[in-house]
Scaffold this motif. Sequence first.
Motif, short mmCIF file in Angstrom:
data_model
loop_
_atom_site.label_atom_id
_atom_site.label_comp_id
_atom_site.label_asym_id
_atom_site.label_seq_id
_atom_site.Cartn_x
_atom_site.Cartn_y
_atom_site.Cartn_z
N TYR A 67 0.75 -1.10 0.09
CA TYR A 67 0.04 0.11 0.04
C TYR A 67 0.88 1.25 0.09
O TYR A 67 0.40 2.50 0.12
N GLY A 68 2.30 1.14 -0.39
CA GLY A 68 3.00 2.35 -0.35
C GLY A 68 4.36 1.79 -0.70
O GLY A 68 4.79 0.85 -0.42
N GLN A 69 5.20 2.93 -1.41
CA GLN A 69 6.37 2.50 -1.76
C GLN A 69 7.44 3.80 -1.17
O GLN A 69 6.91 4.84 -0.74
N TYR A 70 8.80 3.39 -0.74
CA TYR A 70 9.68 4.18 -0.29
C TYR A 70 9.30 4.84 0.81
O TYR A 70 8.92 5.93 1.13
N GLN A 71 8.96 4.13 1.95
CA GLN A 71 8.46 4.42 3.29
C GLN A 71 9.36 4.43 4.29
O GLN A 71 10.14 3.51 4.38
N LYS A 72 9.38 5.27 5.14
CA LYS A 72 10.22 5.25 6.41
C LYS A 72 9.48 4.64 7.68
O LYS A 72 8.04 5.24 7.94
N ASN A 73 10.20 3.77 8.11
CA ASN A 73 9.74 3.36 9.58
C ASN A 73 10.28 4.01 10.45
O ASN A 73 11.43 4.34 10.94
N VAL A 74 9.02 4.61 11.32
CA VAL A 74 9.65 5.59 12.43
C VAL A 74 10.02 5.07 13.64
O VAL A 74 10.92 5.53 14.30
N SER A 75 9.89 3.61 13.76
CA SER A 75 10.47 3.13 14.91
C SER A 75 11.97 2.81 14.86
O SER A 75 12.76 2.78 15.91
N ASN A 76 12.54 2.85 13.47
CA ASN A 76 13.81 2.58 13.37
C ASN A 76 14.48 3.54 12.22
O ASN A 76 15.83 3.47 12.30
N ASN A 77 13.79 4.35 12.02
CA ASN A 77 14.25 5.43 11.09
C ASN A 77 14.91 4.89 9.74
O ASN A 77 15.75 5.68 9.27
N ILE A 78 14.58 3.82 9.31
CA ILE A 78 15.03 3.45 7.97
C ILE A 78 14.03 3.47 7.12
O ILE A 78 12.69 3.06 7.17
N THR A 79 14.29 3.68 5.84
CA THR A 79 13.44 3.75 4.74
C THR A 79 13.54 2.35 3.97
O THR A 79 14.67 2.09 3.68
N TYR A 80 12.36 1.81 3.52
CA TYR A 80 12.23 0.78 2.80
C TYR A 80 11.68 1.12 1.45
O TYR A 80 10.87 2.13 1.18
N ASP A 81 11.85 0.15 0.59
CA ASP A 81 11.05 -0.09 -0.84
C ASP A 81 9.44 0.04 -0.65
O ASP A 81 8.90 0.70 -1.41
N TYR A 82 8.97 -0.70 0.30
CA TYR A 82 7.46 -1.19 0.35
C TYR A 82 6.92 -0.92 1.77
O TYR A 82 7.86 -1.46 2.83
N ILE A 83 5.84 -0.66 2.04
CA ILE A 83 5.26 -0.85 3.34
C ILE A 83 3.83 -1.76 2.72
O ILE A 83 3.29 -1.52 1.74
N ALA A 84 3.61 -2.63 3.61
CA ALA A 84 2.52 -3.66 2.98
C ALA A 84 1.59 -4.34 4.31
O ALA A 84 2.34 -3.90 5.39
N VAL A 85 0.34 -4.66 4.00
CA VAL A 85 -0.54 -5.28 5.10
C VAL A 85 -0.70 -6.71 4.94
O VAL A 85 -0.75 -7.02 3.57
N PRO A 86 -1.10 -7.62 5.88
CA PRO A 86 -1.41 -8.98 5.62
C PRO A 86 -2.61 -8.88 4.36
O PRO A 86 -3.55 -8.23 4.47
N TYR A 87 -2.44 -9.88 3.72
CA TYR A 87 -3.54 -10.25 2.60
C TYR A 87 -4.11 -11.75 2.92
O TYR A 87 -3.23 -12.61 3.42
N PRO A 88 -5.54 -11.60 3.11
CA PRO A 88 -6.54 -10.72 2.54
C PRO A 88 -7.04 -9.81 3.56
O PRO A 88 -7.96 -8.99 3.43
N GLU A 89 -6.24 -9.95 4.79
CA GLU A 89 -7.11 -9.22 5.92
C GLU A 89 -6.96 -7.76 5.88
O GLU A 89 -7.82 -6.61 6.29
N GLY A 90 -5.81 -6.98 5.29
CA GLY A 90 -5.57 -5.60 5.03
C GLY A 90 -5.37 -5.05 6.62
O GLY A 90 -4.46 -5.62 7.11
N ASN A 91 -5.69 -4.04 6.39
CA ASN A 91 -5.08 -2.96 7.51
C ASN A 91 -5.58 -3.31 8.82
O ASN A 91 -6.88 -2.75 9.26
N VAL A 92 -5.16 -4.34 9.61
CA VAL A 92 -5.50 -4.69 11.15
C VAL A 92 -5.24 -3.67 12.11
O VAL A 92 -6.01 -3.18 12.66
N SER A 93 -4.06 -3.33 12.17
CA SER A 93 -3.56 -2.45 12.77
C SER A 93 -2.10 -1.83 12.35
O SER A 93 -1.48 -2.70 11.78
N SER A 94 -1.41 -0.95 12.84
CA SER A 94 0.03 -0.60 12.43
C SER A 94 0.94 -1.55 13.10
O SER A 94 1.92 -1.62 12.48
#
Length: 135
Positions: A67-94
């Motif tokens: 659900y997004g590309q080039y995303q920064k994980n604020v917990s470790n301040n690292i930028t990744y190519d992707y952010i995703a959610v479990p499929y098929p459940e979707g956005n359960v929680s952060s």
Amino acid sequence: MKKRILLVVQALVIGSLLIGCSSSTSSKEESKELKSTDEAVKVDTTELLPIGTVMKLKNVDKAVMVYGQYQKNVSNNITYDYIAVPYPEGNVSSDYNMFFNRNQIEKVLHVGYVTPESRKLLKNVQQQIDGTKSQ
């Protein structure tokens, strides 16, 4: 009396039309039922993939949906190519968000919706990534 007979005939015609519509709709719905598959889609995983892409990752049992590309994980301040959610459940929680890079993709199960606008965005994001790596 004629009006009453006409109303009964009209009611019967409308009723049979509605019954015919509902049975043809349900048979169409049954034929449209999606078939589950874990077959990989042939795609270059070194290129950024669009939002909505469903994939399996190495060492992860559950499929994920981007659900997004080039995303920064604020917990470790690292930028990744992707952010995703479990499929098929979707956005359960952060807590279930998954950050990962292209090299972690095992196989692509479905490529997300692609438009000229999304291609342009992916190209711009890739340029940002390339610019960051060259600094």
